[in-house]
Design a protein around this motif. Structure first.
Motif, short mmCIF file in Angstrom:
data_model
loop_
_atom_site.label_atom_id
_atom_site.label_comp_id
_atom_site.label_asym_id
_atom_site.label_seq_id
_atom_site.Cartn_x
_atom_site.Cartn_y
_atom_site.Cartn_z
N GLY A 46 9.36 4.47 -4.91
CA GLY A 46 10.05 3.24 -4.53
C GLY A 46 10.39 3.19 -3.06
O GLY A 46 10.36 4.20 -2.36
N THR A 61 11.62 -4.25 2.62
CA THR A 61 11.13 -3.58 1.41
C THR A 61 9.77 -4.12 0.99
O THR A 61 8.87 -3.35 0.62
N SER A 62 9.61 -5.43 1.06
CA SER A 62 8.35 -6.05 0.63
C SER A 62 7.19 -5.64 1.52
O SER A 62 6.08 -5.37 1.04
N THR A 65 6.29 -1.99 0.73
CA THR A 65 5.68 -1.89 -0.59
C THR A 65 4.26 -2.43 -0.57
O THR A 65 3.35 -1.85 -1.18
N THR A 84 4.77 -2.84 -11.02
CA THR A 84 6.14 -2.90 -10.53
C THR A 84 7.10 -2.66 -11.68
O THR A 84 7.03 -3.35 -12.70
N LEU A 87 12.71 -4.43 -9.32
CA LEU A 87 12.92 -5.10 -8.03
C LEU A 87 14.39 -5.49 -7.98
O LEU A 87 14.85 -6.29 -8.79
N SER A 112 15.42 -2.90 -3.12
CA SER A 112 14.56 -1.80 -3.56
C SER A 112 13.44 -2.33 -4.44
O SER A 112 13.60 -3.33 -5.16
N ASN A 113 12.31 -1.67 -4.35
CA ASN A 113 11.13 -2.02 -5.15
C ASN A 113 10.55 -0.71 -5.68
O ASN A 113 10.20 0.18 -4.91
#
Length: 229
Positions: A46, A61-62, A65, A84, A87, A112-113
């Motif tokens: 993550g 975060t995006s 990721t 995923t 999220l 967070s992802n």
């Protein structure tokens, strides 16, 4: 009156006979476990970012990721093996003020992802871990090993479990001086579970070293036998 007495006696004898028949069974369980070399790994990684605004935290975060997913795809990880899992976006609370009546304050946001990655070629596992860590993954949710097709190992465990139950049934019948009859019922419960594995600390310069070990596949059965004296 005599007719009813005879009838009641006959019913009592029939009931006793049925009770004896119902009791003339032997129930045993058999368990077995087989080991196999894993051919698949599942990792959960993550990215967590802290920023002053919710939009900035989620954007950071995006971006990270997306870079990780693109790198994994370029490394040959199929789209069906990427998922995923979570999220999240939460406020980051500042320390409570010592001023009476003052409440907590938000001083930023945490986004967070979390992504699950299935690696079907274990020779590439260390490189995959190194890639995601190098691109900004700062959370590691775990690593587990498994079998892409557990069927053959599961069937081997089932056969061994039945053989163990049969062995125990013959032993008990012989020890008790009974005659072991046919199987009246058979039921199963069991499943696969990963064996313990080792993982050393990540190193950014080289691929992360991992040891796959073995996975164990287990089966358990319950068998009921007819028995006679």
């Amino acid at each position: 009156m005599r007719f009813f007495t005879v009838l009641m006696l006959a019913l009592a004898l029939a009931t006793t006979g049925r009770a004896q028949d119902a009791a003339a069974t032997l129930t045993v369980t058999g368990e077995a476990e087989v080991a196999a070399a894993p051919d698949m790994a599942v990792i959960t990684v993550g990215v967590t970012s802290l920023a002053r605004s919710a939009a900035d935290a989620m954007d950071d975060t995006s971006v990270k990721t997306a870079e990780i997913l693109a790198a994994l795809a370029a490394a040959g990880i199929a789209e069906r093996d990427l998922q995923t899992r979570a999220l999240r976006l939460n406020p980051n609370w500042a320390n409570r003020s010592s001023t009476p009546g003052a409440g907590p304050k938000i001083d930023g946001f945490v986004a967070s992802n979390t992504v699950m990655v299935r690696v079907r070629d274990l020779d590439r596992l260390g490189g995959v871990l190194d890639t995601v860590l190098g691109l900004g993954a700062n959370e590691f949710g775990g690593l587990s090993f498994g079998l892409q097709n557990p069927g053959p190992a599961q069937d081997e465990a089932r056969r061994a479990a039945v053989a163990e139950a049969m062995r125990k049934a013959r032993l008990y019948a012989e020890a008790a001086g009974l005659t072991l009859g046919p199987v009246l019922s058979l039921s199963e419960a069991g499943g696969a579970r990963p064996a313990p594995m080792m993982m050393e600390a990540a190193r950014m310069a080289d691929a992360v070293p991992v040891a796959a070990g073995e996975v164990s596949v287990s089966a358990a059965v319950t068998m009921v036998f007819d028995i006679g004296g």
